[in-house]
Design a protein around this motif. Sequence first.
Motif, PDB file in Angstrom:
ATOM      1  N   TYR A  70       0.835  -1.200   0.000  1.00 16.98           N
ATOM      2  CA  TYR A  70       0.000   0.000   0.000  1.00 16.98           C
ATOM      3  C   TYR A  70       0.866   1.246   0.000  1.00 16.98           C
ATOM      4  N   ARG A  71       1.921   1.257   0.845  1.00 23.73           N
ATOM      5  CA  ARG A  71       2.835   2.395   0.876  1.00 23.73           C
ATOM      6  C   ARG A  71       3.540   2.561  -0.469  1.00 23.73           C
ATOM      7  N   LYS A  72       3.952   1.443  -1.015  1.00 21.83           N
ATOM      8  CA  LYS A  72       4.624   1.492  -2.316  1.00 21.83           C
ATOM      9  C   LYS A  72       3.672   2.014  -3.389  1.00 21.83           C
ATOM     10  N   ARG A  73       2.421   1.569  -3.285  1.00 20.79           N
ATOM     11  CA  ARG A  73       1.421   2.034  -4.247  1.00 20.79           C
ATOM     12  C   ARG A  73       1.154   3.521  -4.069  1.00 20.79           C
ATOM     13  N   GLN A  74       1.162   3.989  -2.802  1.00 21.95           N
ATOM     14  CA  GLN A  74       0.991   5.412  -2.548  1.00 21.95           C
ATOM     15  C   GLN A  74       2.108   6.225  -3.186  1.00 21.95           C
ATOM     16  N   ILE A  75       3.343   5.762  -2.973  1.00 22.56           N
ATOM     17  CA  ILE A  75       4.493   6.464  -3.561  1.00 22.56           C
ATOM     18  C   ILE A  75       4.399   6.453  -5.082  1.00 22.56           C
ATOM     19  N   LEU A  76       4.021   5.278  -5.626  1.00 17.22           N
ATOM     20  CA  LEU A  76       3.886   5.161  -7.076  1.00 17.22           C
ATOM     21  C   LEU A  76       2.799   6.100  -7.601  1.00 17.22           C
ATOM     22  N   SER A  77       1.670   6.135  -6.869  1.00 19.46           N
ATOM     23  CA  SER A  77       0.572   7.021  -7.283  1.00 19.46           C
ATOM     24  C   SER A  77       1.002   8.472  -7.219  1.00 19.46           C
ATOM     25  N   LYS A  78       1.760   8.814  -6.153  1.00 14.50           N
ATOM     26  CA  LYS A  78       2.235  10.181  -6.005  1.00 14.50           C
ATOM     27  C   LYS A  78       3.167  10.558  -7.148  1.00 14.50           C
ATOM     28  N   ASP A  79       4.078   9.619  -7.496  1.00 14.20           N
ATOM     29  CA  ASP A  79       5.013   9.892  -8.603  1.00 14.20           C
ATOM     30  C   ASP A  79       4.269  10.015  -9.927  1.00 14.20           C
ATOM     31  N   ILE A  80       3.289   9.127 -10.127  1.00 15.87           N
ATOM     32  CA  ILE A  80       2.511   9.178 -11.365  1.00 15.87           C
ATOM     33  C   ILE A  80       1.735  10.496 -11.435  1.00 15.87           C
ATOM     34  N   LYS A  81       1.189  10.916 -10.275  1.00 12.34           N
ATOM     35  CA  LYS A  81       0.462  12.175 -10.227  1.00 12.34           C
ATOM     36  C   LYS A  81       1.390  13.346 -10.547  1.00 12.34           C
ATOM     37  N   SER A  82       2.642  13.284 -10.012  1.00 17.23           N
ATOM     38  CA  SER A  82       3.605  14.358 -10.288  1.00 17.23           C
ATOM     39  C   SER A  82       3.951  14.413 -11.768  1.00 17.23           C
ATOM     40  N   VAL A  83       4.168  13.220 -12.361  1.00 16.49           N
ATOM     41  CA  VAL A  83       4.477  13.171 -13.799  1.00 16.49           C
ATOM     42  C   VAL A  83       3.291  13.709 -14.597  1.00 16.49           C
ATOM     43  N   THR A  84       2.061  13.323 -14.176  1.00 12.98           N
ATOM     44  CA  THR A  84       0.859  13.793 -14.874  1.00 12.98           C
ATOM     45  C   THR A  84       0.728  15.313 -14.772  1.00 12.98           C
ATOM     46  N   GLU A  85       0.973  15.850 -13.563  1.00 12.28           N
ATOM     47  CA  GLU A  85       0.900  17.299 -13.376  1.00 12.28           C
ATOM     48  C   GLU A  85       1.931  18.021 -14.235  1.00 12.28           C
ATOM     49  N   ASN A  86       3.130  17.416 -14.328  1.00 13.81           N
ATOM     50  CA  ASN A  86       4.170  18.023 -15.165  1.00 13.81           C
ATOM     51  C   ASN A  86       3.748  18.059 -16.625  1.00 13.81           C
ATOM     52  N   LEU A  87       3.162  16.960 -17.075  1.00 16.78           N
ATOM     53  CA  LEU A  87       2.721  16.906 -18.472  1.00 16.78           C
ATOM     54  C   LEU A  87       1.597  17.915 -18.718  1.00 16.78           C
ATOM     55  N   LYS A  88       0.727  18.104 -17.696  1.00 14.58           N
ATOM     56  CA  LYS A  88      -0.316  19.120 -17.832  1.00 14.58           C
ATOM     57  C   LYS A  88       0.290  20.513 -17.906  1.00 14.58           C
ATOM     58  N   ARG A  89       1.341  20.742 -17.120  1.00 14.95           N
ATOM     59  CA  ARG A  89       2.012  22.049 -17.147  1.00 14.95           C
ATOM     60  C   ARG A  89       2.637  22.305 -18.509  1.00 14.95           C
ATOM     61  N   VAL A  90       3.119  21.219 -19.143  1.00 10.72           N
ATOM     62  CA  VAL A  90       3.704  21.359 -20.482  1.00 10.72           C
ATOM     63  C   VAL A  90       2.624  21.832 -21.456  1.00 10.72           C
ATOM     64  N   ARG A  91       1.431  21.235 -21.339  1.00 10.85           N
ATOM     65  CA  ARG A  91       0.337  21.620 -22.237  1.00 10.85           C
ATOM     66  C   ARG A  91      -0.068  23.073 -22.041  1.00 10.85           C
ATOM     67  N   LYS A  92       0.083  23.572 -20.803  1.00 11.20           N
ATOM     68  CA  LYS A  92      -0.294  24.947 -20.501  1.00 11.20           C
ATOM     69  C   LYS A  92       0.874  25.920 -20.653  1.00 11.20           C
ATOM     70  N   ASN A  93       1.990  25.425 -21.232  1.00  9.47           N
ATOM     71  CA  ASN A  93       3.181  26.267 -21.456  1.00  9.47           C
ATOM     72  C   ASN A  93       3.751  26.821 -20.153  1.00  9.47           C
ATOM     73  N   LYS A  94       3.675  26.013 -19.098  1.00  4.89           N
ATOM     74  CA  LYS A  94       4.268  26.384 -17.827  1.00  4.89           C
ATOM     75  C   LYS A  94       5.518  25.559 -17.586  1.00  4.89           C
ATOM     76  N   GLU A  95       6.391  26.077 -16.723  1.00  2.00           N
ATOM     77  CA  GLU A  95       7.645  25.386 -16.456  1.00  2.00           C
ATOM     78  C   GLU A  95       7.396  24.142 -15.621  1.00  2.00           C
ATOM     79  N   MET A  96       8.050  23.012 -15.997  1.00  2.00           N
ATOM     80  CA  MET A  96       7.891  21.750 -15.275  1.00  2.00           C
ATOM     81  C   MET A  96       8.759  21.723 -14.022  1.00  2.00           C
ATOM     82  N   ALA A  97       8.232  21.029 -12.976  1.00  2.00           N
ATOM     83  CA  ALA A  97       8.994  20.857 -11.741  1.00  2.00           C
ATOM     84  C   ALA A  97       9.849  19.598 -11.850  1.00  2.00           C
ATOM     85  N   SER A  98      11.098  19.654 -11.393  1.00  2.00           N
ATOM     86  CA  SER A  98      12.004  18.511 -11.476  1.00  2.00           C
ATOM     87  C   SER A  98      11.622  17.458 -10.439  1.00  2.00           C
ATOM     88  N   LEU A  99      11.680  16.183 -10.848  1.00  2.00           N
ATOM     89  CA  LEU A  99      11.398  15.062  -9.945  1.00  2.00           C
ATOM     90  C   LEU A  99      12.680  14.277  -9.723  1.00  2.00           C
TER      91      LEU A  99
END
Length: 549
Positions: free
Chosen positions: A149-178
Amino acid sequence: MRKKLGPLIAIAITVIIFIVLSVFADNILSHSQNEMFADETVSYRELKKNHSQSQAAKYANLSYIDTTKRDTSLEKGAYDLIHRGHLTPGQNYVTKDTFGTRTMYYMHGSSKYVVAKKYKRLWNQDTFSFLMVAFIYFIVTDFMILFFYRKRQILSKDIKSVTENLKRVRKNKEMASLILSPDDELYELVEQTNDISMDINELRDNARLRERRFKGLIGHLPIGVMLLNSQGEVLMHNQAMAGLLDENISNEIHPFIEDVKTYSLSRMIEHTLRKNKNHHREIQLVGNSQKYVDANVIRLVHSREDYDQQVLVILYDLTESRRFEQIQVDFVNNVSHELKTPITSIEGFSETLLNGAKDDPEKLDHFLHIINDESVRLTELIQDILSLSKVKKDAQKAQLVNMEEDVDKILERMEIPIKKHGIHVKKEFFGNENITINKEKINLILSNLIKNAISYNKENGTIAMEFHHDEIENRIRFVIQDTGIGISDDEQDRVFERFYRVDKSRSLETGGTGLGLAIVKETVDNMNGTINMESHKGLGSTFTVNIPL
């Protein structure tokens, strides 16, 4: 909420699985106990042939039950089964289960002969061992559940961060480094995402740099530029366009009609937007400036159809060109007029002499003086015209000049008109009199200014001259002041125009051509200098010239 219930559901499932496994194992134990009881009843029947009921039961490890009694739990259980009809002769055995025990009953022959035996159920065999097994089971399974469950939480968090970064790319905003550890499942994906982020940031920076350079280039162009979208809204413009239209153009997107007040230009733009045709015309803008422009309205064709079509408006200022053309026309007309007067006089008086006036000594002398004066005036006019055309072509190098000597020579050449009008000349020199300068140009400036001061001075007037050589700033400044007729305020802006005369009768009397100050102005401009004039009607004029060396 669903994510928080996940571990609880998983733990509940492990409990159910443990119960199912325990019941399943207890059933297996039950079959084994049934087989044991069956074997023991067989032994009981054989032993009963030679022994009493109680002894046979004892030897077979069974409990003999007196069904007439109900003192013990076994007796009560047997009585209950018999009266319910569950325990009858001929059956192999009947099992009665409780939570902790499993009791098997057997009746042989009649209801008087019942034997039984109690067995412990699985969890009652060795309670401590069962509890230890259950404890270890739940520790291991719960640890695995929480770990995953903890591993899945971390994985979900990382996936969410990657998804947010990709959304920022679509909005022409600067991506946050992971940043992840190398053994993380998403390490390669995040590394590639970070690389994409760096590439996109670099592309964005390059695009911004190119945009700034492009806007800087457009902004400094001397021609007016305006970019419109397909709806006729202003996307971009430069200051030259604002200056030509005489409008404070907003940087916000807005309809072009707010800025373009000239009907002909507005019509060209509208026609290009509707018909997709380019237009090119020379028009006069409406407004305070009244400028002439060469207007180009161009439809921009993009390679992809999904791009919004755009229109480019380019205005090239023709006002100065038209002014120079008019100056040239006026110059030709003025020259023709000025040449015509002396030529007509020479022609007329010479013809009069030829027709017999030469025989009259008095008329001959008078007419010859007129012809001579007109010839001198014609020569001076031609000389001034040549001087004017020579100003920008003169490539003579600078040389050492003694200003006092040159001024004295100019005054010597003009000694006759100075004495004729009783003009008093004052000279003052400050600094080094020897300067390195284009001698012909400086003499041209001085001679025309001095001649102008003589021609428009009063009788017995004064000409005051000051010459300053500033060796620190490396420049010369000279001031020529007269006590003449002066110039009115409304005429001061025109005195440097070609052929313009403040007092035409006075110019004709003194032989002026109207080109003197024009020659001075153009020569000073050619030497990167400045000339200023201060004059009051009836009080004289002062000309101040500054020339860098």
